[in-house]
Structures are given as C-alpha cells and as structure tokens.
Design a protein around this motif. Structure first.
Motif, mmCIF file in Angstrom:
data_model
loop_
_atom_site.group_PDB
_atom_site.id
_atom_site.type_symbol
_atom_site.label_atom_id
_atom_site.label_comp_id
_atom_site.label_asym_id
_atom_site.label_seq_id
_atom_site.Cartn_x
_atom_site.Cartn_y
_atom_site.Cartn_z
ATOM 1 N N MET A 2 0.741 -1.148 -0.007
ATOM 2 C CA MET A 2 -0.010 -0.133 -0.180
ATOM 3 C C MET A 2 0.771 1.158 0.133
ATOM 4 O O MET A 2 1.759 1.208 0.810
ATOM 5 N N PRO A 3 0.695 2.204 -0.905
ATOM 6 C CA PRO A 3 1.350 3.468 -0.794
ATOM 7 C C PRO A 3 0.907 4.193 0.447
ATOM 8 O O PRO A 3 -0.205 3.915 1.148
ATOM 9 N N SER A 4 1.527 5.092 0.683
ATOM 10 C CA SER A 4 1.485 6.180 1.878
ATOM 11 C C SER A 4 1.274 7.654 1.167
ATOM 12 O O SER A 4 1.602 7.751 -0.124
ATOM 13 N N TYR A 5 0.472 8.375 1.781
ATOM 14 C CA TYR A 5 -0.153 9.730 1.123
ATOM 15 C C TYR A 5 0.046 10.594 2.191
ATOM 16 O O TYR A 5 -0.095 10.736 3.346
ATOM 17 N N PHE A 6 0.062 11.990 1.374
ATOM 18 C CA PHE A 6 -0.118 13.202 2.298
ATOM 19 C C PHE A 6 -1.426 13.908 1.364
ATOM 20 O O PHE A 6 -1.305 13.898 0.396
ATOM 21 N N PHE A 28 -10.781 9.342 -4.422
ATOM 22 C CA PHE A 28 -9.665 8.750 -4.276
ATOM 23 C C PHE A 28 -9.558 7.065 -3.863
ATOM 24 O O PHE A 28 -8.847 6.414 -4.428
ATOM 25 N N ALA A 29 -10.729 6.798 -3.200
ATOM 26 C CA ALA A 29 -10.488 5.311 -2.504
ATOM 27 C C ALA A 29 -10.831 4.204 -3.632
ATOM 28 O O ALA A 29 -10.118 3.186 -3.625
ATOM 29 N N ALA A 30 -11.413 4.762 -4.725
ATOM 30 C CA ALA A 30 -11.484 3.813 -6.125
ATOM 31 C C ALA A 30 -10.520 3.783 -6.688
ATOM 32 O O ALA A 30 -10.195 2.754 -7.535
ATOM 33 N N THR A 31 -9.183 4.455 -6.284
ATOM 34 C CA THR A 31 -7.788 4.470 -7.107
ATOM 35 C C THR A 31 -6.902 3.458 -6.427
ATOM 36 O O THR A 31 -6.111 3.015 -7.084
ATOM 37 N N LEU A 32 -7.412 3.148 -5.201
ATOM 38 C CA LEU A 32 -6.361 1.994 -4.424
ATOM 39 C C LEU A 32 -6.621 0.644 -4.959
ATOM 40 O O LEU A 32 -7.655 0.311 -5.341
ATOM 41 N N PRO A 33 -5.785 -0.087 -4.935
ATOM 42 C CA PRO A 33 -5.595 -1.422 -5.354
ATOM 43 C C PRO A 33 -6.524 -2.246 -4.484
ATOM 44 O O PRO A 33 -7.091 -3.232 -5.092
ATOM 45 N N VAL A 115 -11.027 15.070 6.282
ATOM 46 C CA VAL A 115 -10.224 14.375 5.219
ATOM 47 C C VAL A 115 -10.971 12.946 4.987
ATOM 48 O O VAL A 115 -11.500 12.440 3.871
ATOM 49 N N LEU A 116 -10.983 12.057 6.073
ATOM 50 C CA LEU A 116 -11.347 10.959 6.080
ATOM 51 C C LEU A 116 -12.889 10.531 5.580
ATOM 52 O O LEU A 116 -13.179 9.988 5.081
ATOM 53 N N LYS A 117 -13.725 11.783 6.098
ATOM 54 C CA LYS A 117 -15.166 11.713 5.760
ATOM 55 C C LYS A 117 -15.451 11.800 4.418
ATOM 56 O O LYS A 117 -16.335 11.088 3.674
ATOM 57 N N LEU A 118 -14.454 12.382 3.743
ATOM 58 C CA LEU A 118 -14.720 12.608 2.140
ATOM 59 C C LEU A 118 -14.205 11.210 1.433
ATOM 60 O O LEU A 118 -14.768 10.941 0.257
ATOM 61 N N ILE A 119 -13.053 10.713 2.025
ATOM 62 C CA ILE A 119 -12.612 9.209 1.423
ATOM 63 C C ILE A 119 -13.347 8.328 1.707
ATOM 64 O O ILE A 119 -13.799 7.436 0.901
ATOM 65 N N TYR A 120 -13.777 8.002 3.037
ATOM 66 C CA TYR A 120 -14.451 6.880 3.386
ATOM 67 C C TYR A 120 -15.493 7.405 4.246
ATOM 68 O O TYR A 120 -15.700 7.241 5.459
ATOM 69 N N PRO A 121 -16.557 8.051 3.611
ATOM 70 C CA PRO A 121 -17.706 8.458 4.480
ATOM 71 C C PRO A 121 -18.328 7.530 5.188
ATOM 72 O O PRO A 121 -19.053 8.008 6.400
ATOM 73 N N ASN A 122 -18.208 6.271 5.274
ATOM 74 C CA ASN A 122 -19.069 5.542 6.271
ATOM 75 C C ASN A 122 -18.399 5.115 7.456
ATOM 76 O O ASN A 122 -18.919 4.092 8.380
ATOM 77 N N ALA A 123 -17.125 5.598 7.602
ATOM 78 C CA ALA A 123 -16.207 5.340 8.670
ATOM 79 C C ALA A 123 -16.366 3.893 9.144
ATOM 80 O O ALA A 123 -16.291 3.519 10.341
#
Length: 259
Positions: A2-6, A28-33, A115-123
């Motif tokens: 898994m890459p890391s991100y800023f 963004f989440a859809a771009t992860l492997p 930030v996390l709510k935008l990427i993974y809104p379901n927590a």
C-alpha cells in the motif's frame, strides 16, 4: 504494498465544500488497489512533545474550530480503533528509539475526520491517529514515518494530513481558484522538485533554502505530516503529485503519493 499519502486538509469547511479537490478526495478510494485493513493518520492539529498513539474503541469527533456552518457541528466520524494495530505502532516507534505512548481518550480532530469523511464517508475502516511534534528536526520527522513503513505491507493506509502552503494571514478571502499568489506557487514548485528527486538533504533544509519558506510555512505543524508520510515511503523512494489546487490565493490543496 500500500502506498502512503499526504493530503492537505485545507480549512475545516473542506468537508462541505464542492470543488476540484473535494471531488478528487471523494474518488480517491476507488484508485487504491484494495480496501485498506486500517488507517494510520498523522494530523497537524494534534500536537504533543511526546509521540501519542490513539488507543480507543471508537473515536469521538472533535470540533476544533468556530464560526463555521452549523451542519459541521452535527457531523460525526465514529471510526473504530484497532487495539492490536495501536500496540504494533507503539512497538515499532519505541523499537526505533522514538518514545511513544498510548492515548485512550482523544477523538479525531478535523485534520483527520474532515479528510477521512470525504474518502471513506461510512467510517467503516479502523483508524489509529498519531500526533505531531514541531520541536523535532526534519530528519527526525522523516524517521518517525520510516519506522512505520512495514505497516504498508499489511494493507495499512498511512496518511499525513496537513498543508504545504498554509499561512492563514496571507489568505485573500473571495479569491477564486484561478487566482494563485506567485510566491505560494514558487514555494510549492520548489518542494515538488525535492520530493520527486527524493532530495532529503535540501528538503530537510527547506526553511533556509526554499523561496518564501517563512511566508509559506510560518509554523511547521502543517508541513510535518508531509515528511512523516514521505518517510513511510522510504523503501521505494518514489513520489507522485496526484493533485494540486489553491484556495483564496495561497492555501494549497495538495495530494502526494509515496511508494
């Protein structure tokens, strides 16, 4: 691995804004492997002189801002913790000679949850949050990230949340996205080259070498998460700029991938 991100977290209102950067984060989440097993996140808004590692069952939501729309104070991000991951993070840090202690009370500040709510809104992904310490030098910041690099082999997503150009006194309220202050762009471009070249010697000395460094980074807490995320990508030493835009003339909204 898994890459890391800023990720820049902009203003607290990022979570309710609608523009190019929020669209990037939402997609963004859809771009992860694959879906991460857990998230480790460093936030510029959790400062401590000893490295803190969250160790909670479920995270509360901290509203560490004022004067924003009422809807933001009703938002929550009740991500679960991960006790075994918290212990592993503590072990990795202390094993690398970086004193670290657990925190069993603190919730997620807006540097994390917005930030996390935008990427993974379901927590629905466990989160372990970590503090930053502005009193360490830049090489030490990098080493903290490097100490956690092996987590990426376990599908743990490591995120640094802050801002590369982050000077609220320089903001021009009402300036559109197309209006970018030249000094901010010049500093960002200087940082970009050092990241892509993995030029640690010059990057660690950015405050004395980079143009407009004092103006772009008046205090270091928002810049530190960039070095932490980069350090966790030390094994591969590849950096990719995924997104960059600006708000109000100079507040940079930037996303970087490491490893």
């Amino acid at each position: 691995m898994m890459p890391s991100y800023f990720f820049a977290h902009g203003a607290p209102s990022l979570v309710i804004e609608d523009h190019e950067y929020t669209s990037f984060l939402k997609n963004f989440a859809a771009t992860l492997p694959r879906k991460p097993k857990a998230i480790v996140i460093f936030s510029a808004h959790w400062e401590h002189t000893v490295q803190q590692v969250s160790a909670v069952d479920t995270h509360g939501t901290i509203y560490d801002f004022s004067g924003f729309p009422e809807e933001m104070y009703r938002m929550t991000y009740p991500a679960s913790g991960d006790a075994s991951l918290s212990e592993q993070v503590l072990s990795l840090l202390n094993g690398a000679g970086i004193p670290a202690v657990p925190d069993t009370d603190r919730g997620l500040d807006h540097g994390s949850w917005a930030v996390l709510k935008l990427i993974y809104p379901n927590a629905d992904i466990p989160v372990v949050a970590l503090s930053v310490n502005r009193y360490l030098d830049n090489a030490q910041q990098y080493e903290i990230g490097k100490a956690l690099a092996e987590l990426r082999e376990q599908d743990v997503l490591i995120i640094g949340s802050g801002g590369i150009v982050h000077n609220l006194r320089q903001i021009k309220w009402g300036a559109g996205a197309e209006s970018v202050d030249a000094w901010a762009a010049e500093f960002d471009t200087w940082i970009e080259k050092r990241l892509k070249d993995w030029n640690l010697e010059e990057l660690f000395r950015y405050r004395e070498l980079a143009p407009y460094a004092e103006r772009a980074v008046p205090t270091s807490e928002h810049f530190i998460p960039l070095l932490l995320a980069m350090g966790s990508g030390d094994g591969a030493r590849t950096a990719e700029l995924l997104h960059r835009s600006y708000q109000w003339g100079s507040l940079s909204l930037t996303a970087w991938q490491f490893g």
